[in-house]
Design an enzyme around this catalytic site. Structure first.
Site, PDB file in Angstrom:
ATOM      1  N   GLY A  28      51.866  42.946  61.047  1.00 51.49           N
ATOM      2  CA  GLY A  28      52.445  43.865  60.079  1.00 51.49           C
ATOM      3  C   GLY A  28      51.530  44.177  58.915  1.00 51.49           C
ATOM      4  O   GLY A  28      50.326  43.904  58.937  1.00 51.49           O
ATOM      5  N   HIS A  39      44.326  12.657  37.214  1.00 51.27           N
ATOM      6  CA  HIS A  39      43.478  13.130  36.119  1.00 51.27           C
ATOM      7  C   HIS A  39      42.017  13.088  36.545  1.00 51.27           C
ATOM      8  O   HIS A  39      41.569  12.101  37.129  1.00 51.27           O
ATOM      9  CB  HIS A  39      43.663  12.247  34.883  1.00 51.27           C
ATOM     10  CG  HIS A  39      42.757  12.604  33.749  1.00 51.27           C
ATOM     11  ND1 HIS A  39      42.968  13.703  32.943  1.00 51.27           N
ATOM     12  CD2 HIS A  39      41.612  12.021  33.306  1.00 51.27           C
ATOM     13  CE1 HIS A  39      42.011  13.774  32.050  1.00 51.27           C
ATOM     14  NE2 HIS A  39      41.170  12.760  32.239  1.00 51.27           N
ATOM     15  N   GLU A  86      50.534  52.492  33.139  1.00 55.14           N
ATOM     16  CA  GLU A  86      51.799  51.813  33.417  1.00 55.14           C
ATOM     17  C   GLU A  86      52.945  52.444  32.620  1.00 55.14           C
ATOM     18  O   GLU A  86      52.815  52.688  31.421  1.00 55.14           O
ATOM     19  CB  GLU A  86      51.673  50.320  33.073  1.00 55.14           C
ATOM     20  CG  GLU A  86      52.964  49.538  33.042  1.00 55.14           C
ATOM     21  CD  GLU A  86      53.769  49.613  34.328  1.00 55.14           C
ATOM     22  OE1 GLU A  86      54.993  49.818  34.233  1.00 55.14           O
ATOM     23  OE2 GLU A  86      53.175  49.481  35.417  1.00 55.14           O
TER      24      GLU A  86
END
EC number: 1.8.1.4
Length: 467
Positions: free
Chosen positions: A40, A445, A203
């Protein structure tokens, strides 16, 4: 005449996933695709090629603008647009071939041609060389969507283009004008801005990615301006005229009605998409659609015609590949008598710009409009060690929680590799976690994900540690 338990029309992320799940459940399945390749819009001319272009252009942009700061001296860098385009097509080809393999593996019969529903148990398939008819017990419509345009502007596919043509360009535009500051507009605009094009985005609304939380739209605007993209917010496009090798775009300022014009070599129409349902024979069986052209479905995604279902872009809701896939699995399992569920409020929106954007749950604006008592916490990537290391410090993560119960109601992120790290928020919200639940979890971390923990700490009595 061949007969199947379930026949799916359309092989995009909704259709092919539905076919796989239905086959896993023991059904005899057929899938009909009008084009020569499966997958698709998403796989062929949408999600996959656009992300491949974004990845390539990001590498080039970093090489040009950041590598020197890392101590990497590159004397000269040039773009071979033809080779870059070919690499994109190679990626698309690999993924499409993977879908074809999955159809064979799951014994799904693939028909190439245009499917036309003659009645609720009969489909005619018109191919290039022949027309054939099959019988089926259930039908799933998964035909997706196509680019939309403004009423007075025709996409000529040469100079006034849709995303399909933009992702197949063999040259870098000198000036790309983009109508629409939604996901498609900012992603494709980013690609060509990084490659050296002048990019102007026009926009209608007063911000970008308008359906998402306003805070991330505002940050994206600031970040893209730093990448030299220019914006004309609150402008209504009234005309686009192509002549020879240029396009003249006319727009009207919504504040003072002042008219302005832009001239470029390409104009991308990126105002959204519309459902593709033409020629499916919906009228033959009486399948109803709404005023937007979407197929009406009930909570089981079944149309008003028993045994005929519809999923993905042709039905209500966001036009997202992952939403279509979830619906494909849902329908297959419903037909099998199972009781699946989809939490539509927790299907995320993702934008693959740099920085990336993702939002899941309700926005702050939606919650305030609903009168909910909320608290928010946010943490900037400029205070995150991993972001400093990679020089990706634009952005933040915002957590919105219920003021009384601390349950997380929305998470809105803009920053590095957000598309891969937002899933923690989806998992937390699926299990109705409180902000403090995440705040008390150990996060590695240095990682980008620590920013989510810190944002949750900020939402929990303003306890962020590293700011």
């Amino acid at each position: 005449m061949e007969k199947y338990d379930i026949t799916i029309i359309g092989s995009g992320p909704g259709g092919y996933v539905c076919a796989i799940r239905a086959a896993q459940l023991g059904f005899k399945v057929a899938i009909i695709e009008r084009y020569s390749t499966l997958g698709g819009t998403c796989l062929n001319v949408g999600c996959i090629p656009s992300k491949a272009w974004l990845e390539a252009s990001e590498h080039y942009h970093k090489l040009k603008h950041q590598f020197e700061d890392f101590g990497i001296d590159v004397k000269e860098a040039n773009v071979d647009i033809v080779k870059m385009n070919q690499r994109v097509q190679d990626v698309v080809g690999e993924i499409i071939n993977g879908v074809a393999y999955l159809m064979k593996k799951n014994k799904v019969t693939v028909y190439e041609g245009h499917g036309n529903i003659k009645n609720k148990n009969t489909i005619e398939i018109k191919g290039e060389d022949k027309t054939q008819t099959i019988e089926t017990d259930k039908i799933v419509i998964a035909t997706g969507s196509k680019p939309a345009s403004l009423p007075n502007i025709e996409i000529d596919k040469k100079r006034i283009i849709s995303s399909t043509e933009a992702l197949a360009l063999k040259e870098i535009p000198k000036h790309l004008m983009v109508v629409g500051g939604g996901v498609i507009g900012v992603e494709i605009g980013s690609v060509f801005a990084r490659l050296g094009s002048k990019v102007s985005i026009v926009e209608y609304f007063d911000g970008l990615i308008y359906t998402m939380d306003k805070s991330v739209g505002h940050q994206l605007y600031r970040s893209l301006r730093k990448q030299d993209i220019e914006f004309y917010l609150e402008h209504k496009v009234t005309k686009a005229v192509a002549a020879d090798d240029k396009v003249t775009l006319t727009a009207q300022n919504r504040k003072d009605d002042k008219e302005m014009q832009l001239e470029g070599d390409y104009c991308l129409m990126a105002i959204g998409r519309k459902p593709f349902t033409s020629g499916l024979g919906l009228a033959n069986v009486g399948v109803e659609t709404n005023e937007k052209g979407q197929i009406k479905v009930d909570d089981n995604l079944e149309t008003n015609v028993k045994g005929v279902y519809a999923i993905g872009d042709v039905v209500r809701g966001a036009m997202l590949a992952h939403k279509a896939s979830e619906e494909g699995v849902f329908v297959a399992e419903r037909i099998a008598g199972q009781k699946p569920h989809i939490n539509y409020s927790l299907i995320p929106n993702i934008v693959y710009t740099q920085p990336e954007v993702a939002g899941v749950g309700l926005t702050e604006e939606e919650l305030k409009e609903a009168g909910r008592a909320i608290k928010t916490g946010s943490f900037p990537f400029k205070a995150n060690a991993r972001a400093k290391i990679s020089m990706d410090t634009d952005g933040f993560i915002k957590v919105i929680a219920d003021k009384e119960t601390d349950e997380i109601l929305g998470v809105h992120m803009i920053g590095p590799r957000i598309a891969d790290s937002y899933t923690e928020a989806v998992v937390a919200m699926e299990f109705r976690a409180a902000a403090e639940d995440i705040a008390r979890m150990s996060h590695g971390h240095p990682t980008f994900s620590e920013t989510f923990k810190e944002a949750c700490l900020a939402a929990t009595e303003d306890r962020a540690l590293h700011i």
